[in-house]
Each structure stands twice: as structure tokens, then as C-alpha cells.
Design an enzyme around this catalytic site. Structure first.
Site, PDB file in Angstrom:
ATOM      1  N   ARG A   1      29.749   9.146 -23.128  1.00 12.68           N
ATOM      2  CA  ARG A   1      28.636   9.839 -23.794  1.00 12.68           C
ATOM      3  C   ARG A   1      28.685  11.297 -23.348  1.00 12.68           C
ATOM      4  O   ARG A   1      29.031  11.581 -22.194  1.00 12.68           O
ATOM      5  CB  ARG A   1      27.282   9.195 -23.431  1.00 12.68           C
ATOM      6  CG  ARG A   1      26.090   9.888 -24.088  1.00 12.68           C
ATOM      7  CD  ARG A   1      24.812   9.040 -24.099  1.00 12.68           C
ATOM      8  NE  ARG A   1      24.289   8.742 -22.764  1.00 12.68           N
ATOM      9  CZ  ARG A   1      24.409   7.574 -22.156  1.00 12.68           C
ATOM     10  NH1 ARG A   1      25.021   6.565 -22.746  1.00 12.68           N
ATOM     11  NH2 ARG A   1      23.919   7.391 -20.938  1.00 12.68           N
TER      12      ARG A   1
ATOM     13  N   HIS B   1      16.930  12.745 -29.133  1.00 15.77           N
ATOM     14  CA  HIS B   1      15.474  12.539 -29.100  1.00 15.77           C
ATOM     15  C   HIS B   1      14.846  13.867 -28.713  1.00 15.77           C
ATOM     16  O   HIS B   1      15.525  14.752 -28.171  1.00 15.77           O
ATOM     17  CB  HIS B   1      15.121  11.439 -28.088  1.00 15.77           C
ATOM     18  CG  HIS B   1      15.763  11.618 -26.735  1.00 15.77           C
ATOM     19  ND1 HIS B   1      15.255  12.468 -25.782  1.00 15.77           N
ATOM     20  CD2 HIS B   1      16.903  11.106 -26.197  1.00 15.77           C
ATOM     21  CE1 HIS B   1      16.041  12.438 -24.718  1.00 15.77           C
ATOM     22  NE2 HIS B   1      17.066  11.630 -24.943  1.00 15.77           N
TER      23      HIS B   1
ATOM     24  N   ASP C   1      18.126  16.472 -19.409  1.00 12.16           N
ATOM     25  CA  ASP C   1      18.738  15.169 -19.709  1.00 12.16           C
ATOM     26  C   ASP C   1      20.186  15.428 -20.134  1.00 12.16           C
ATOM     27  O   ASP C   1      20.440  15.776 -21.275  1.00 12.16           O
ATOM     28  CB  ASP C   1      17.914  14.509 -20.839  1.00 12.16           C
ATOM     29  CG  ASP C   1      18.438  13.132 -21.215  1.00 12.16           C
ATOM     30  OD1 ASP C   1      19.330  12.620 -20.526  1.00 12.16           O
ATOM     31  OD2 ASP C   1      17.944  12.580 -22.223  1.00 12.16           O
TER      32      ASP C   1
ATOM     33  N   HIS D   1      11.925  11.258 -23.075  1.00  8.86           N
ATOM     34  CA  HIS D   1      11.848  10.900 -24.504  1.00  8.86           C
ATOM     35  C   HIS D   1      10.516  11.478 -24.955  1.00  8.86           C
ATOM     36  O   HIS D   1       9.483  10.816 -24.897  1.00  8.86           O
ATOM     37  CB  HIS D   1      11.921   9.388 -24.711  1.00  8.86           C
ATOM     38  CG  HIS D   1      13.255   8.832 -24.313  1.00  8.86           C
ATOM     39  ND1 HIS D   1      13.479   7.519 -24.034  1.00  8.86           N
ATOM     40  CD2 HIS D   1      14.467   9.445 -24.147  1.00  8.86           C
ATOM     41  CE1 HIS D   1      14.750   7.331 -23.727  1.00  8.86           C
ATOM     42  NE2 HIS D   1      15.366   8.487 -23.771  1.00  8.86           N
TER      43      HIS D   1
ATOM     44  N   GLU E   1      23.514  13.651 -28.193  1.00  4.73           N
ATOM     45  CA  GLU E   1      24.191  12.776 -27.252  1.00  4.73           C
ATOM     46  C   GLU E   1      24.931  11.601 -27.891  1.00  4.73           C
ATOM     47  O   GLU E   1      24.610  10.441 -27.642  1.00  4.73           O
ATOM     48  CB  GLU E   1      23.181  12.242 -26.232  1.00  4.73           C
ATOM     49  CG  GLU E   1      21.911  11.632 -26.838  1.00  4.73           C
ATOM     50  CD  GLU E   1      21.006  11.028 -25.773  1.00  4.73           C
ATOM     51  OE1 GLU E   1      21.499  10.226 -24.968  1.00  4.73           O
ATOM     52  OE2 GLU E   1      19.808  11.356 -25.765  1.00  4.73           O
TER      53      GLU E   1
ATOM     54  N   ASP F   1      24.680  10.122 -16.477  1.00  6.66           N
ATOM     55  CA  ASP F   1      23.554  10.594 -17.288  1.00  6.66           C
ATOM     56  C   ASP F   1      22.433  10.880 -16.298  1.00  6.66           C
ATOM     57  O   ASP F   1      21.833   9.951 -15.756  1.00  6.66           O
ATOM     58  CB  ASP F   1      23.153   9.506 -18.292  1.00  6.66           C
ATOM     59  CG  ASP F   1      22.039   9.957 -19.222  1.00  6.66           C
ATOM     60  OD1 ASP F   1      21.376  10.967 -18.931  1.00  6.66           O
ATOM     61  OD2 ASP F   1      21.823   9.271 -20.248  1.00  6.66           O
TER      62      ASP F   1
ATOM     63  N   HIS G   1      21.838   1.384 -20.040  1.00  9.70           N
ATOM     64  CA  HIS G   1      20.812   1.716 -19.039  1.00  9.70           C
ATOM     65  C   HIS G   1      21.234   1.274 -17.633  1.00  9.70           C
ATOM     66  O   HIS G   1      20.425   0.762 -16.864  1.00  9.70           O
ATOM     67  CB  HIS G   1      19.460   1.094 -19.420  1.00  9.70           C
ATOM     68  CG  HIS G   1      18.821   1.776 -20.594  1.00  9.70           C
ATOM     69  ND1 HIS G   1      17.841   1.200 -21.356  1.00  9.70           N
ATOM     70  CD2 HIS G   1      19.039   3.000 -21.126  1.00  9.70           C
ATOM     71  CE1 HIS G   1      17.484   2.036 -22.325  1.00  9.70           C
ATOM     72  NE2 HIS G   1      18.204   3.142 -22.210  1.00  9.70           N
TER      73      HIS G   1
ATOM     74  N   ASP H   1       0.816  -1.220   0.000  1.00 10.14           N
ATOM     75  CA  ASP H   1       0.000   0.000   0.000  1.00 10.14           C
ATOM     76  C   ASP H   1       0.854   1.277   0.000  1.00 10.14           C
ATOM     77  O   ASP H   1       0.394   2.341   0.395  1.00 10.14           O
ATOM     78  CB  ASP H   1      -0.978  -0.003   1.186  1.00 10.14           C
ATOM     79  CG  ASP H   1      -0.248  -0.119   2.506  1.00 10.14           C
ATOM     80  OD1 ASP H   1       0.987  -0.320   2.485  1.00 10.14           O
ATOM     81  OD2 ASP H   1      -0.901  -0.014   3.551  1.00 10.14           O
TER      82      ASP H   1
ATOM     83  N   TYR I   1      31.202   3.104 -26.852  1.00 10.15           N
ATOM     84  CA  TYR I   1      31.181   2.122 -25.771  1.00 10.15           C
ATOM     85  C   TYR I   1      32.007   0.919 -26.200  1.00 10.15           C
ATOM     86  O   TYR I   1      31.652   0.218 -27.148  1.00 10.15           O
ATOM     87  CB  TYR I   1      29.738   1.702 -25.466  1.00 10.15           C
ATOM     88  CG  TYR I   1      28.823   2.913 -25.337  1.00 10.15           C
ATOM     89  CD1 TYR I   1      28.675   3.575 -24.116  1.00 10.15           C
ATOM     90  CD2 TYR I   1      28.159   3.432 -26.455  1.00 10.15           C
ATOM     91  CE1 TYR I   1      27.877   4.710 -24.014  1.00 10.15           C
ATOM     92  CE2 TYR I   1      27.361   4.559 -26.360  1.00 10.15           C
ATOM     93  CZ  TYR I   1      27.230   5.199 -25.138  1.00 10.15           C
ATOM     94  OH  TYR I   1      26.445   6.313 -25.048  1.00 10.15           O
TER      95      TYR I   1
ATOM     96  N   GLU J   1      26.139  14.572 -23.546  1.00  5.51           N
ATOM     97  CA  GLU J   1      24.743  14.886 -23.909  1.00  5.51           C
ATOM     98  C   GLU J   1      24.353  16.280 -23.444  1.00  5.51           C
ATOM     99  O   GLU J   1      24.507  16.621 -22.267  1.00  5.51           O
ATOM    100  CB  GLU J   1      23.793  13.862 -23.253  1.00  5.51           C
ATOM    101  CG  GLU J   1      22.321  14.183 -23.452  1.00  5.51           C
ATOM    102  CD  GLU J   1      21.391  13.092 -22.955  1.00  5.51           C
ATOM    103  OE1 GLU J   1      21.764  12.378 -21.987  1.00  5.51           O
ATOM    104  OE2 GLU J   1      20.300  12.946 -23.533  1.00  5.51           O
TER     105      GLU J   1
ATOM    106  N   HIS K   1      23.349   3.647 -30.392  1.00  4.58           N
ATOM    107  CA  HIS K   1      22.090   4.389 -30.218  1.00  4.58           C
ATOM    108  C   HIS K   1      22.079   5.608 -31.134  1.00  4.58           C
ATOM    109  O   HIS K   1      23.072   5.923 -31.789  1.00  4.58           O
ATOM    110  CB  HIS K   1      21.869   4.787 -28.753  1.00  4.58           C
ATOM    111  CG  HIS K   1      22.949   5.644 -28.147  1.00  4.58           C
ATOM    112  ND1 HIS K   1      23.075   6.988 -28.410  1.00  4.58           N
ATOM    113  CD2 HIS K   1      23.955   5.343 -27.286  1.00  4.58           C
ATOM    114  CE1 HIS K   1      24.096   7.476 -27.723  1.00  4.58           C
ATOM    115  NE2 HIS K   1      24.663   6.499 -27.047  1.00  4.58           N
TER     116      HIS K   1
HETATM  117  N1  GLY Z   1      18.701   9.558 -20.163  1.00  5.14           N
HETATM  118  C1  GLY Z   1      18.039   8.928 -21.229  1.00  5.14           C
HETATM  119  C2  GLY Z   1      18.582   9.308 -22.526  1.00  5.14           C
HETATM  120  O1  GLY Z   1      19.629   9.923 -22.595  1.00  5.14           O
HETATM  121  O2  GLY Z   1      17.982   9.081 -23.539  1.00  5.14           O
HETATM  122 MN    MN Z   2      20.463  11.011 -21.000  1.00 10.12          MN
HETATM  123 MN    MN Z   3      18.837  11.556 -23.784  1.00  5.42          MN
END
Ligand code: GLY
Ligand code: MN
Ligand code: MN
Length: 440
Positions: free
Chosen positions: A403, A351, A268, A358, A381, A257, A240, A36, A385, A405, A347
Site C-alpha cells: 500500500r 478517506h 496517515d 477517518h 492509498e 502504515d 488491520h 483503575d 494484497y 498512502e 478497500h
Molecule cells: N491507517 C488507517 C487507514 O489508512 O485508513
Molecule cells: Mn493508513
Molecule cells: Mn488511510
């Protein structure tokens, strides 16, 4: 956001819908964590975009041209016993007074009132497949209306995907939305700076995560837009990675990130830096390659270019660099054509960004990449890797995950980088990290 801005958005949607139509939109349910215990409530982005109404158990109906009320909000009734536990509710009076609803009914009366509104409309704007509960009720209401056909009641003839229209609106950010996103990015930038300043070998990824969350929260951004990724060494190669449970080691890179959410708007940001404050030569070579790719991609963010231009630019720089460093073999155009770079850069370069990390909005229109226009906000971004034991790759490159971003808004003449307060050149990072660590 001002009540006027919500009103302007509803007006824009209703003009597009035209007379004879109704839009129906539920807010999000409370999310249960376990048994709960619930998470702190976060309204549904679409619902909140049109209402600013922050309570669960609410449904919005918009009926353009209907007299006396076009904007109707179904919401929880006042309940003094429940309010003792959960705090005050707006109730129907509050919905009208504070949120400009022209009419408001208890949510418990939805099944009785909404079908009567539906049967007078020809077109229903509704997003199927988001709320199983409301989908089910909608089909019950519609079959109920069909049963009345002998009484001369016809009901709606057309169902239109509301999300398609609404998401196109959300893609173009207003000045106040951009201001909010700039504020969010500034807070997150402070958190990334803090992470760089307190980072040292031997501390835990979770401790860096805690500093990030703390910095955002004290600045008023109590929610993160997504679970922070704080990955040292090999963990930086896991896209992730959110466990954030390992100790940071001397000689490794740290990939962070993380971005806060401010009043339902996301930031982000990713930065990658050495745990001990100094890049090794292989780390620096790959880092500068990713940075060059990111700068080349940002250069492409301007009106008139299309969605994929920044990605194409980043892929080109990264692929050329990987060939020069001997990590990929072949000539540039064939490596790009065969997408061999995807082994290390799997990737896309960004986005849309907005109320959701996203964010919504189509990337293609009529089969072609969408043109960038002022007011659109996106991330840029690129990354690289190279996990440990990568076959055919020299050992010196192993366990390097990078990365970089930033959050970028398209302006009339080019773009503005909302997250520019966090350093990203090798020299800036090393200088910052060499300074004495601040006390809290
Ligand atoms: N943090 C999620 C992305 O960079 O898409
Ligand atoms: Mn990100
Ligand atoms: Mn992102």
C-alpha cells in the site's frame, strides 16, 4: 489553534443555528485501559474543535443571541485535593479567562441549569447516539420540561442533528489547520524515513514500530493517530495487522502504515519497501503498479472532480496491470464491471483526514459523489494484497502486500501532498536504504 479560531468556528455554527436554538455537546469521558488505569486523555474532536478546552467532564452549550452569554461551558470545579494527584484544573474562572467562555458553571450543576436553558429554546442541536449518558439525561430533561406544560412552559419543538452541520464545517480545513496537518505529516515522514534506514532482516516488527513512535514523540507528537501497522511479508496482506510481533525476513516486503497525531490533528502515511533494501522482480512489478495507480489517483485530486474520481483512476490502473501480469483474466471493462479486482484490492482509495484519522464529512450529497473543493484533506492509498496460497495465482506473487498512502489537501489549482517527504519510487527507496544506517 488561536482562541480567535475557536471563536470564529462557534460564530459560524451559531449563525447557521439562528436565534431560539441551543447546541449541546459533551467532551469525551476518560478511557479506562484496565481496572483503575486510564489512557492519557484525548478530548472529543467535535467538542475540542469548538472550544480548545482540554479537560474531561465538560459540556458546551451555545445559545445564539442569548444575553449576557452565548457560549457557556460546564466544567470541573477547582479541587485542591484532586489537583495534588491529577494536576491543575481550569475551573470556572479559567474557562472564562483562558477559553473565552462567557459563562461557566460547575459540571455538577448541569441537571439544575441546563434544563432551564433548554426550556427557553425552540430548537435543540444535539448529536444523539454518541454519549449514552448524556442521551439519557437529555431525555430526562425533556420529560421534566413536558411536566411543566400546565405552567405554560412549552420547551423545544425541534431536534436537529448537530453532527451533520459540525462535520460539514470540519471538512473544510482553515489555513492554520492545514499548517498543523502539514507539521504532523512532516513528523510522520521523518518516522517513515527512519524506519527505512534502520530496517534489516532479523529485527522485529515491534522494533521498527518503536523507532517510529520514538521519532514522532521526540518531535512533540506523543500520540499516534491510530495503532501503527508494521507488517512484514504475509502480515502485509492483513489490512488491520497491529500485532507487530514477528521477525522481519530477508526477501520479504515490509508494509508500514503509521501516522502521528499533532495537537489533535492526524496524519496517515503508508510506505512499503523491501526488508533487505532491494526489491525482487515480482515485488517491483506489483509495487510499480500500485505507485502508478497512486499517482493517477493523486492527479485526479483537484477542484471540480468528485470524490470517486481518484478511486476510479486507481482501480483502472490496478486492474489493467493485473491483467497484463496474468493475475486477472478478461478484458478491462468487464473485470472492472464485475469488480474482480476486489479480490486483491478490496478497500477504497482514501478517506477524509483531519482531527480523526477517518475524518468526518459526507462523501455523497443528495445521492451524488461530493465535489472536491479547496481545503478538503484526504488520503490517497491504493494497495494490492496477494496472500500465500492464492488459488490460480502463480507462487511468485504470494505474500506480497503493498500500500502507498499520502495525505493530500485540495488547493485552488490542484493539490498539495503533505506527506511528500517520504520517498516512494523504487530507485529512491533503494538508494536511501543502501546508505549506511544512522546512529541515534
Ligand atoms: N491507517 C488507517 C487507514 O489508512 O485508513
Ligand atoms: Mn493508513
Ligand atoms: Mn488511510
Amino acid at each position: 489553534m488561536s482562541t480567535n479560531e475557536y471563536k470564529r468556528r462557534r460564530g459560524q455554527l451559531m449563525r447557521m443555528m439562528g436565534p431560539g436554538s441551543i447546541a449541546i455537546l459533551p467532551s469525551a469521558p476518560m478511557a479506562r485501559r484496565n481496572r483503575d488505569a486510564h489512557y492519557r486523555y484525548r478530548p472529543d474532536s467535535d467538542f475540542y474543535y469548538l472550544t480548545g478546552f482540554p479537560e474531561p467532564n465538560a459540556v458546551l452549550a451555545l445559545i445564539p443571541g442569548r444575553k449576557p452569554a452565548e457560549f457557556i461551558l460546564f466544567c470541573q470545579e477547582r479541587d485542591l485535593d484532586k489537583e495534588v494527584w491529577d494536576g491543575p484544573r481550569y475551573g470556572q474562572e479559567g474557562a472564562k479567562e483562558e477559553f473565552d467562555a462567557e459563562d461557566s458553571f460547575p459540571i455538577g450543576d448541569l441537571d439544575e441549569i441546563l434544563p432551564r436553558m433548554l426550556e427557553q429554546c425552540e430548537r435543540v442541536y444535539y448529536a444523539m447516539g454518541y454519549s449514552t449518558e448524556l442521551d439519557k439525561r437529555m431525555s430526562e430533561w425533556i420529560s421534566g420540561i413536558r411536566e411543566k406544560s400546565r405552567a405554560g412552559i412549552q420547551g423545544p419543538l425541534e431536534f436537529v442533528a448537530l453532527d451533520h452541520y459540525l462535520h460539514d464545517m470540519r471538512l473544510y480545513k482553515s489555513r492554520s489547520e492545514i499548517k498543523k496537518m502539514r507539521d504532523a505529516a512532516k513528523i510522520s515522514a521523518r518516522a517513515h524515513l527512519r524506519a527505512m534506514q534502520i530496517c534489516r532482516p532479523g529485527i522485529g516488527e515491534w522494533q521498527v514500530e518503536a523507532e517510529i513512535i520514538h521519532t514522532c514523540a521526540v518531535a512533540g507528537a506523543r500520540e499516534q493517530a491510530y495503532s501503527p501497522i508494521v507488517g512484514g511479508g504475509a502480515n502485509g496482506c492483513v489490512l488491520h495487522y497491529i500485532d507487530n510481533r514477528d521477525l522481519l525476513r530477508d526477501g520479504d516486503l515490509l508494509l508500514i502504515d503509521a501516522g502521528c497525531e499533532l495537537d489533535c490533528y492526524a496524519s496517515d502515511i503508508t510506505r512499503t519497501f523491501p526488508v533487505n533494501g532491494r526489491f525482487t522482480a515480482p515485488q517491483q512489478a506489483l509495487y510499480e503498479l500500485v505507485l502508478e495507480a497512486q499517482l493517477a489517483a493523486i492527479e485526479k485530486v483537484k477542484p471540480g472532480n468528485h470524490w470517486n474520481d481518484p478511486h476510479d483512476a486507481a482501480v483502472r490502473v490496478i486492474t489493467r496491470g493485473l491483467i497484463e501480469l496474468g493475475i486477472l483474466k478478461g478484458d478491462l471493462s468487464s473485470v472492472i464491471e464485475k469488480e474482480a479486482y476486489k479480490r486483491f484490492y478490496m478497500h477504497r482509495t482514501g478517506h477524509w483526514l483531519g482531527m480523526d484519522v477517518h475524518d468526518v464529512g459526507d462523501y455523497k450529497v443528495d445521492g451524488a459523489w461530493r465535489m472536491l473543493e479547496p481545503g478538503m484533506v484526504l488520503t490517497v492509498e491504493p494497495g494490492l494484497y496477494i496472500p500465500g496460497r492464492s488459488k490460480g495465482v502463480a507462487r511468485k506473487w504470494w505474500n506480497i502486500g503493498i500500500r502507498i498512502e499520502d495525505d493530500v489537501v485540495v488547493t485552488k489549482t490542484g493539490c498539495e501532498i503533505l506527506s511528500k517527504d517520504v520517498p516512494k519510487s523504487v530507485q529512491e527507496i533503494e538508494t536511501l536504504m543502501a546508505k549506511q544506517q544512522p546512529e541515534r
